[in-house]
Scaffold this active site. Structure first.
Site, PDB file in Angstrom:
ATOM      1  N   HIS A 165       0.872  -1.190   0.000  1.00  0.00           N
ATOM      2  CA  HIS A 165       0.000   0.000   0.000  1.00  0.00           C
ATOM      3  C   HIS A 165       0.899   1.226   0.000  1.00  0.00           C
ATOM      4  O   HIS A 165       1.496   1.575   1.021  1.00  0.00           O
ATOM      5  CB  HIS A 165      -0.904   0.018   1.238  1.00  0.00           C
ATOM      6  CG  HIS A 165      -1.915   1.119   1.221  1.00  0.00           C
ATOM      7  ND1 HIS A 165      -3.262   0.880   1.430  1.00  0.00           N
ATOM      8  CD2 HIS A 165      -1.809   2.454   1.021  1.00  0.00           C
ATOM      9  CE1 HIS A 165      -3.928   2.023   1.365  1.00  0.00           C
ATOM     10  NE2 HIS A 165      -3.052   3.007   1.126  1.00  0.00           N
ATOM     11  N   HIS A 222       1.525   5.372  -1.723  1.00  0.00           N
ATOM     12  CA  HIS A 222       1.096   6.533  -2.511  1.00  0.00           C
ATOM     13  C   HIS A 222       2.334   7.240  -3.074  1.00  0.00           C
ATOM     14  O   HIS A 222       3.107   7.845  -2.334  1.00  0.00           O
ATOM     15  CB  HIS A 222       0.304   7.513  -1.642  1.00  0.00           C
ATOM     16  CG  HIS A 222      -0.982   6.955  -1.131  1.00  0.00           C
ATOM     17  ND1 HIS A 222      -2.161   7.028  -1.833  1.00  0.00           N
ATOM     18  CD2 HIS A 222      -1.272   6.303   0.025  1.00  0.00           C
ATOM     19  CE1 HIS A 222      -3.127   6.457  -1.143  1.00  0.00           C
ATOM     20  NE2 HIS A 222      -2.618   5.999  -0.004  1.00  0.00           N
ATOM     21  N   LYS A 281      -9.424  -0.808  -5.922  1.00  0.00           N
ATOM     22  CA  LYS A 281      -9.497  -0.148  -4.623  1.00  0.00           C
ATOM     23  C   LYS A 281     -10.861   0.503  -4.407  1.00  0.00           C
ATOM     24  O   LYS A 281     -11.311   1.316  -5.213  1.00  0.00           O
ATOM     25  CB  LYS A 281      -8.402   0.924  -4.518  1.00  0.00           C
ATOM     26  CG  LYS A 281      -8.382   1.685  -3.191  1.00  0.00           C
ATOM     27  CD  LYS A 281      -8.045   0.768  -2.024  1.00  0.00           C
ATOM     28  CE  LYS A 281      -8.018   1.536  -0.707  1.00  0.00           C
ATOM     29  NZ  LYS A 281      -6.759   2.254  -0.500  1.00  0.00           N
ATOM     30  N   HIS A 303     -10.766   0.646   1.731  1.00  0.00           N
ATOM     31  CA  HIS A 303     -10.572   1.679   2.740  1.00  0.00           C
ATOM     32  C   HIS A 303     -11.806   1.611   3.640  1.00  0.00           C
ATOM     33  O   HIS A 303     -12.872   2.135   3.297  1.00  0.00           O
ATOM     34  CB  HIS A 303     -10.442   3.069   2.104  1.00  0.00           C
ATOM     35  CG  HIS A 303     -10.211   4.161   3.104  1.00  0.00           C
ATOM     36  ND1 HIS A 303      -9.018   4.848   3.207  1.00  0.00           N
ATOM     37  CD2 HIS A 303     -11.014   4.686   4.069  1.00  0.00           C
ATOM     38  CE1 HIS A 303      -9.100   5.737   4.182  1.00  0.00           C
ATOM     39  NE2 HIS A 303     -10.316   5.652   4.727  1.00  0.00           N
ATOM     40  N   HIS A 338      -4.912  -0.943   5.761  1.00  0.00           N
ATOM     41  CA  HIS A 338      -4.482  -0.106   6.895  1.00  0.00           C
ATOM     42  C   HIS A 338      -5.457  -0.158   8.067  1.00  0.00           C
ATOM     43  O   HIS A 338      -5.960   0.870   8.517  1.00  0.00           O
ATOM     44  CB  HIS A 338      -4.221   1.334   6.457  1.00  0.00           C
ATOM     45  CG  HIS A 338      -5.268   1.960   5.587  1.00  0.00           C
ATOM     46  ND1 HIS A 338      -6.618   1.931   5.853  1.00  0.00           N
ATOM     47  CD2 HIS A 338      -5.153   2.649   4.420  1.00  0.00           C
ATOM     48  CE1 HIS A 338      -7.275   2.573   4.913  1.00  0.00           C
ATOM     49  NE2 HIS A 338      -6.410   3.014   4.027  1.00  0.00           N
ATOM     50  N   ASP A 358       1.063   2.622   3.550  1.00  0.00           N
ATOM     51  CA  ASP A 358       0.210   3.795   3.337  1.00  0.00           C
ATOM     52  C   ASP A 358       1.031   5.074   3.427  1.00  0.00           C
ATOM     53  O   ASP A 358       0.546   6.111   3.896  1.00  0.00           O
ATOM     54  CB  ASP A 358      -0.951   3.827   4.335  1.00  0.00           C
ATOM     55  CG  ASP A 358      -2.057   4.816   3.942  1.00  0.00           C
ATOM     56  OD1 ASP A 358      -2.101   5.225   2.763  1.00  0.00           O
ATOM     57  OD2 ASP A 358      -2.856   5.183   4.824  1.00  0.00           O
TER      58      ASP A 358
END
Length: 354
Positions: A13, A15, A102, A139, A177, A249
Site C-alpha cells: 500500500h 502513494h 481499490k 478503505h 491499513h 500507506d
C-alpha cells in the site's frame, strides 16, 4: 542484536502521487522495497486499465539509474467507482500488471470524491472480480458524519463489509491499513479469502501522538490513529497472524498542505518504514517475526513468488532529516529531526524475481 538479515521487503500500500513528485517519491520506495502496490487516488483517479499502465510507465521512468533490472516492480490498481464495469475488471486482469481494485467510500479520505456512493452499483464489478480472482482493497471507514471519527472503521466492518462478503463470499479482500481492535477481529474471524495490511505508523503510535505538546499535523492520517489498546492489538496480529502484512500507506503531502488551517490526511513514512516496524516488533521482543510480516505474507496472499535477495537491518543511529524534496516543494517525514537506532542498509544489487 547487532544485525538482522531478512528477505527483501515488499509494500502492499503506497502513494507515489504523480508528476512532478515521482522524481522524489519513487527513489524512497526503491531504496526499501522491491514490489510496491500503487494506490490509484490521483486527480483524476486511475479508473481504467489504460490509465494504470500509463501511470506504471511514469513510475518506472523515475527508478534511479543503476537499480538492478527486475528489482523494483510497481503493482498497479484501479480506482473503483459507481461506473466501473465488469469488462474493465476483465481488462485489468488480462493486463498482467493490475493486481487489485481499490474501494474508497466517497469522501472518506484524500482524493476519494470519485469513490463509491452506492454499493449496489458496484456489485456487477465485484462479481466479476470474484470470478477472476482479482483482489478488492478496502478503505474501511464509514462516511456517515454522525459516526465519531474514532469509530468510523469499526462502523464499516460492522455494517458494510459483512454485506459485501455475504453477496460475494469468495471475493478476495484486503482490509487496508486497519487501525482498530474491531477491524483486526473482523479479519481474524473472516475466511481465508480476507486479509489485512497494517501501517508502520499505526504499529508505533496511538492517538496521543496527534496532540503531544500541541497539534501534530504530521501524525494525522485516515483512518486516524486509535487508542493504545488498539495499537497493542495491531502489534499482536502483526507478529502472530499470517493474515496480516505490511502496507505502509506512505502518503506524502507538501508541508504547506499539512501545516495549514485545514491540513491533509497522510503520513510520509517511506524513508523509514522498515525501521518503524522493527521498532514496534522489538518492543515486544519479536524481531524474529519481522521478515514474515514485511517480506513473506503479502506476497503469499497476492499469489506472488517469494522475495529474492537479502537486506540487512543494523543497529545504527541516524537522524531523520527535517524535510525531503517533493517536486518543487518539500515534505516533512514522520519523526523529522529525531534520532532512530535502527537502519536498513542499502541494497547489495542481488534483488530480483525469477
Amino acid at each position: 542484536m547487532a544485525e538482522l538479515e531478512i528477505l527483501q521487503p515488499d509494500d502492499f500500500h503506497h502513494h507515489f502521487r504523480d508528476e512532478p513528485f515521482l522524481e522524489h517519491t519513487v527513489p524512497h520506495a526503491v531504496a526499501a522495497f522491491s514490489r510496491v502496490l500503487v494506490m490509484p487516488n490521483l486527480v483524476p483517479p486511475v479508473t481504467t486499465t489504460e490509465a494504470a499502465l500509463e501511470y506504471r510507465e511514469r513510475i518506472l521512468k523515475r527508478v534511479p539509474a543503476g537499480t538492478p533490472d527486475g528489482s523494483f516492480v510497481p503493482l498497479m490498481t484501479l480506482y473503483l467507482t459507481d461506473k466501473t464495469s465488469p469488462d474493465e475488471v476483465s481488462k485489468a486482469k488480462a493486463s498482467g500488471h493490475v493486481y487489485a481494485v481499490k474501494l474508497y467510500p466517497a469522501g472518506a479520505t484524500t482524493n476519494s470524491d470519485f469513490g463509491v456512493t452506492d454499493y449496489e452499483l458496484i456489485m456487477p464489478a465485484l462479481k466479476r472480480m470474484e470470478e477472476l480472482g482479482i483482489l478488492l482493497l478496502v478503505h474501511g471507514e464509514s462516511t456517515d458524519q454522525s459516526v465519531d471519527v474514532f469509530e468510523r472503521e469499526q462502523s464499516f466492518y460492522e455494517k458494510v463489509m459483512p454485506m459485501i462478503l455475504e453477496r460475494c463470499p469468495k471475493l478476495r479482500v484486503v482490509c487496508e491499513h486497519i487501525t482498530s481492535a474491531a477491524g483486526a477481529s473482523f479479519v481474524e474471524k473472516a475466511g481465508p479469502n480476507v486479509a489485512a495490511t497494517i501501517t508502520a505508523h499505526h504499529l508505533c503510535h496511538n492517538r496521543n501522538a496527534l496532540f503531544k505538546g500541541g497539534i501534530q499535523p504530521h501524525y494525522y492520517c485516515l483512518p486516524i490513529l486509535k487508542t493504545e489498546q488498539d495499537r497493542q492489538k495491531l502489534v499482536q496480529c502483526a507478529v502472530e497472524n499470517p493474515k496480516f502484512f505490511l502496507g505502509t500507506d506512505s502518503a506524502p503531502h507538501a508541508v504547506g498542505k499539512k501545516e495549514a488551517a485545514c491540513g491533509c490526511a497522510g503520513c510520509f513514512t517511506a524513508h523509514m518504514a522498515i525501521e518503524l516496524v522493527a521498532e514496534a516488533f522489538e518492543s515486544v521482543r519479536r524481531l524474529d517475526a519481522l521478515e514474515d510480516f514485511v517480506s513473506r505474507r503479502g506476497a503469499a496472499f497476492y499469489g506472488l513468488p517469494p522475495a529474492q535477495g537479502k537486506r540487512t537491518l543494523a543497529r545504527e543511529s541516524w537522524k531523520v532529516p527535517e524535510t525531503y524534496p517533493f517536486g518543487d516543494t518539500i515534505v516533512r517525514p514522520l519523526r523529522a529531526g529525531e534520532e532512530v537506532k535502527l537502519k536498513l542498509q542499502p541494497r547489495n544489487g542481488t534483488s530480483g524475481y525469477k
